[in-house]
Design an enzyme around this catalytic site. Structure first.
Site, PDB file in Angstrom:
ATOM      1  N   GLU A 186      -9.573  -2.550   5.799  1.00  0.00           N
ATOM      2  CA  GLU A 186     -10.173  -2.258   7.238  1.00  0.00           C
ATOM      3  C   GLU A 186     -11.164  -3.381   7.194  1.00  0.00           C
ATOM      4  O   GLU A 186     -11.833  -3.699   6.434  1.00  0.00           O
ATOM      5  CB  GLU A 186     -10.383  -0.942   7.291  1.00  0.00           C
ATOM      6  CG  GLU A 186      -9.474   0.135   6.857  1.00  0.00           C
ATOM      7  CD  GLU A 186      -8.563   0.121   8.186  1.00  0.00           C
ATOM      8  OE1 GLU A 186      -8.118  -0.785   8.885  1.00  0.00           O
ATOM      9  OE2 GLU A 186      -7.864   1.328   8.136  1.00  0.00           O
ATOM     10  N   ASP A 243       0.884  -1.268   0.217  1.00  0.00           N
ATOM     11  CA  ASP A 243       0.041  -0.044   0.169  1.00  0.00           C
ATOM     12  C   ASP A 243       0.754   1.410   0.033  1.00  0.00           C
ATOM     13  O   ASP A 243       2.099   1.142   0.105  1.00  0.00           O
ATOM     14  CB  ASP A 243      -1.108  -0.183   1.229  1.00  0.00           C
ATOM     15  CG  ASP A 243      -0.533  -0.415   2.575  1.00  0.00           C
ATOM     16  OD1 ASP A 243       0.910  -0.249   2.618  1.00  0.00           O
ATOM     17  OD2 ASP A 243      -0.929  -1.161   3.430  1.00  0.00           O
ATOM     18  N   HIS A 252      -6.856  -5.503  10.290  1.00  0.00           N
ATOM     19  CA  HIS A 252      -6.530  -5.522   9.156  1.00  0.00           C
ATOM     20  C   HIS A 252      -5.476  -5.968   8.509  1.00  0.00           C
ATOM     21  O   HIS A 252      -4.184  -5.965   9.252  1.00  0.00           O
ATOM     22  CB  HIS A 252      -6.728  -3.668   8.656  1.00  0.00           C
ATOM     23  CG  HIS A 252      -5.612  -2.848   8.982  1.00  0.00           C
ATOM     24  ND1 HIS A 252      -5.652  -1.552   9.096  1.00  0.00           N
ATOM     25  CD2 HIS A 252      -4.166  -3.243   9.370  1.00  0.00           C
ATOM     26  CE1 HIS A 252      -4.289  -1.163   9.366  1.00  0.00           C
ATOM     27  NE2 HIS A 252      -3.533  -2.151   9.455  1.00  0.00           N
ATOM     28  N   ASN A 255      -6.743  -3.278  14.693  1.00  0.00           N
ATOM     29  CA  ASN A 255      -8.380  -3.715  14.367  1.00  0.00           C
ATOM     30  C   ASN A 255      -8.406  -4.791  13.290  1.00  0.00           C
ATOM     31  O   ASN A 255      -9.467  -4.958  12.836  1.00  0.00           O
ATOM     32  CB  ASN A 255      -8.935  -2.598  13.565  1.00  0.00           C
ATOM     33  CG  ASN A 255      -8.249  -2.145  12.392  1.00  0.00           C
ATOM     34  OD1 ASN A 255      -7.416  -2.706  11.621  1.00  0.00           O
ATOM     35  ND2 ASN A 255      -8.976  -1.100  11.662  1.00  0.00           N
TER      36      ASN A 255
HETATM   37  P1  PGA Z   1       2.782  -2.154  12.631  1.00  0.00           P
HETATM   38  O1  PGA Z   1       1.101  -2.155  11.886  1.00  0.00           O
HETATM   39  O2  PGA Z   1       3.723  -3.244  12.181  1.00  0.00           O
HETATM   40  O3  PGA Z   1       3.183  -0.736  12.641  1.00  0.00           O
HETATM   41  O4  PGA Z   1       2.067  -2.557  13.967  1.00  0.00           O
HETATM   42  C1  PGA Z   1       0.811  -3.225  11.356  1.00  0.00           C
HETATM   43  C2  PGA Z   1      -0.385  -2.925  10.494  1.00  0.00           C
HETATM   44  O5  PGA Z   1      -1.091  -1.969  10.652  1.00  0.00           O
HETATM   45  O6  PGA Z   1      -0.770  -3.645   9.451  1.00  0.00           O
END
Ligand code: PGA
Length: 241
Positions: A143, A67, A138, A136
């Site tokens: 999301e 992304d 995702h 959450n």
């Molecule tokens: P993080 O993010 O590695 O910064 O915990 C993971 C994500 O949101 O996919």
């Protein structure tokens, strides 16, 4: 899903890097699906360390990222393009044109998303996809509520994701609201997937993931239907299981 339990973040990063290095050695022209965020930084550090020690070659590798924020160009230190150069690409021998991220400064991001999907297909698909897990649930910027049939497209970030990522910006107001993200169906086409989960702040969602049904309300739950997924999780992330 196979689960590898490791002691801590350092061990998680080491194990993940070893899987990637093995893939690169076995298939020197592999397509690697890469992730950003805090979790893979240690993995990329080990890849760089290995490259310096053993000269594992990335000359024929292509990388495809999950992304990119809409509106941040590659010179912006908060863009994922900048992050990938900073943490990995500039320190290994991968030709820049083989490192692919969505161009989220394109005036037509929908078209860019379609082109991205075609690009992945034209490379023969992703051999090994690295994923982090959002608090959450995702994966990528898909999301809760995202269709499992989704492809690469423009997505609106939830407040919880913008809050989780605000640490990289001066204030929450600066965190972009939109991104281009690979879809869930796109991710699921990868031949192999590793999901990296580290830290106490992921313990609740990891427990939910391991116990939940397969539901679009928990995007990562779809991974349970994939034939080749390995979850690498540290003790803190597994502390509530
Ligand atoms: P993080 O993010 O590695 O910064 O915990 C993971 C994500 O949101 O996919």
């Amino acid at each position: 899903m196979k689960i590898i339990e490791v002691a801590d973040y350092r061990a998680l990063s080491k194990v993940a890097s070893e899987i990637i290095i093995k893939q690169v050695q076995q298939k020197p022209n592999a397509v690697l699906g890469l992730a950003t965020g805090g979790t893979p930084i240690g993995t990329y550090r080990y890849l760089v360390e290995d490259y310096q020690k053993n000269q594992t070659s990335y000359h024929k590798i292509h990388t495809i990222n999950l992304d990119e924020y809409i509106g941040l160009n590659h010179e912006d230190s908060r863009s994922y393009s900048y992050y990938m150069n900073d943490h990995l690409f500039q320190d290994i021998n991968i030709p820049p044109e083989q490192t692919i991220l969505p161009n989220a400064t394109n005036s037509d991001c929908q078209k860019e998303s379609e082109k991205y999907e075609e690009r992945i297909e034209s490379l023969g698909g992703i051999d090994l996809q690295i994923l982090g897990l959002g608090e959450n649930g995702h994966i990528g910027f898909n999301e809760p509520g995202t269709s499992f049939a989704s492809k690469t497209r423009v997505v609106k970030l939830t407040e919880s994701t913008r809050n989780a990522n605000a640490r990289y910006f001066q204030s929450i107001d600066e965190v972009p609201t939109y991104a281009i993200s690979m879809g869930i169906a796109t991710i699921m086409k990868s031949k192999e997937i590793i999901l990296l989960v580290s830290g106490k702040n992921k313990a609740t969602i990891l427990t939910q993931l391991l116990t939940s049904n397969i539901t679009e309300e928990l995007p990562a739950s779809i991974l349970k239907t994939h034939p080749n997924v390995t979850v690498i999780a540290d003790k803190d992330a597994l502390s509530l299981t």
